[in-house]
Design a protein around this motif. Structure first.
Motif, PDB file in Angstrom:
ATOM      1  N   SER A  64       2.584 -77.995 135.049  1.00  0.00           N
ATOM      2  CA  SER A  64       2.061 -79.291 134.594  1.00  0.00           C
ATOM      3  C   SER A  64       1.092 -79.106 133.443  1.00  0.00           C
ATOM      4  O   SER A  64       1.116 -79.858 132.463  1.00  0.00           O
ATOM      5  N   ASP A 184       7.632 -84.314 134.141  1.00  0.00           N
ATOM      6  CA  ASP A 184       6.897 -83.466 135.084  1.00  0.00           C
ATOM      7  C   ASP A 184       7.180 -83.930 136.511  1.00  0.00           C
ATOM      8  O   ASP A 184       6.580 -84.886 136.993  1.00  0.00           O
ATOM      9  N   GLU A 185       8.097 -83.273 137.171  1.00  0.00           N
ATOM     10  CA  GLU A 185       8.509 -83.609 138.536  1.00  0.00           C
ATOM     11  C   GLU A 185       8.750 -85.109 138.719  1.00  0.00           C
ATOM     12  O   GLU A 185       8.147 -85.730 139.598  1.00  0.00           O
TER      13      GLU A 185
HETATM   14 MG    MG Z   1       2.729 -79.661 138.566  1.00  0.00          MG
END
Ligand code: MG
Ligand code: ADP
Length: 263
Positions: A64, A184-185
């Motif tokens: 991240s 991001d995810e």
């Molecule tokens: Mg992360």
């Protein structure tokens, strides 16, 4: 089908060869600390136009943070980050302009709760790019229909499912006509039955030639869409390889260990 790739040449980088004189995203010797914690260690990454990267690795490995440095949501201690050949400035108008070239979709949908779906998508193009309202709304409706939520345009975010909200978040990022999209995810906070509707939109985007950096644990998506897998652990990039290489024949113990836990 041109809205996703508006203003950009078609994908050229599936081979991994340089599509231009420079990569679209280039991180060189990037270092970052949070206090005493060394979170990014000599990160070197080059992403060509049209390439789809999937970034994987254990929790806390810096995935991240790396994404956030790419559009300067986080500063770096040293090294260099270039978007389309230009180093990101520290602040000011130029930063806003360059940041607009990088679309980002997070785990939490973070739509503007007090604005309609349509307003969520038109806001930035009108404010930052000075697109007139009519044009912005036409483009927004086109994007919303591409991600399959155009019938929800006049609703508030809270009236949509998580999967629908995340698709709106993708449309909102695309409305700025970014050169690269960071994810991001994007499906980690979704109920399982909604994961695929978001991944399907991402697969479409990838097919249409969007340059993408995706942090995700969805290995089906990685196999289907990734040109390259980037494996991170402890703040370092330990492996960069094709999905076949990475899944069949990981080189490092860390990657073998990681894969044994998730597959
Ligand atoms: Mg992360
Ligand atoms: P990942 O996304 O791979 O799980 P992160 O980039 O979120 O990893 O985090 C990397 C490391 O940095 C972790 O140890 C995390 O606790 C730490 N970290 C992340 N954000 C901050 C912050 N704002 N302040 C201090 N430490 C942070």
């Amino acid at each position: 089908n041109e809205t996703f790739t508006q203003g950009r040449p078609q994908a050229q980088a599936a081979t991994g060869a340089a599509s231009d004189s420079h990569p679209l995203v280039e991180l060189t010797h990037v270092e970052k600390h949070y206090g005493a914690l060394h979170v990014l260690k000599d990160i070197n990454l080059r992403v060509n136009k049209g390439e789809v990267l999937v970034v994987v690795g254990p929790s806390g490995s810096g995935k991240s943070t790396m994404c956030r440095t790419i559009n300067r949501l986080e500063t770096i201690d040293s090294g260099d980050i270039r978007i389309d050949g230009k180093t990101l400035p520290q602040e000011g108008k130029e930063l806003a302009a360059l940041r607009a070239e990088v679309g980002m979709v997070f785990q939490s949908f973070n739509l503007f709760a007090n604005k309609t779906i349509l307003e969520n998508v038109t806001l930035a193009p009108m404010k930052v790019r000075h697109v007139d309202q009519k044009t912005a709304e036409r483009q927004a409706m086109d994007l919303l229909s591409r991600v399959g939520v155009d019938t929800q345009a006049n609703k508030m975010p809270s009236q949509l499912s998580g999967g629908q909200q995340q698709r709106v978040a993708i449309a909102r990022a695309l409305a700025m006509q970014p050169k690269v999209m960071l994810f991001d995810e994007p499906t980690s906070a979704l109920d399982p039955e909604m994961v695929n509707e978001v991944l399907d939109v991402m697969v479409e985007l990838a097919k249409e030639g969007m340059t993408m950096i995706c942090v995700t644990h969805e290995m089906g998506f990685a196999r289907k869409a990734a040109d390259r897998i980037v494996f991170m652990a402890d703040g370092r990039i330990l492996e960069q390889s094709t999905p076949d290489e990475f899944f069949e024949n990981p080189k490092t113990e860390r990657a073998k260990d990681f894969l044994s836990k998730i597959l």
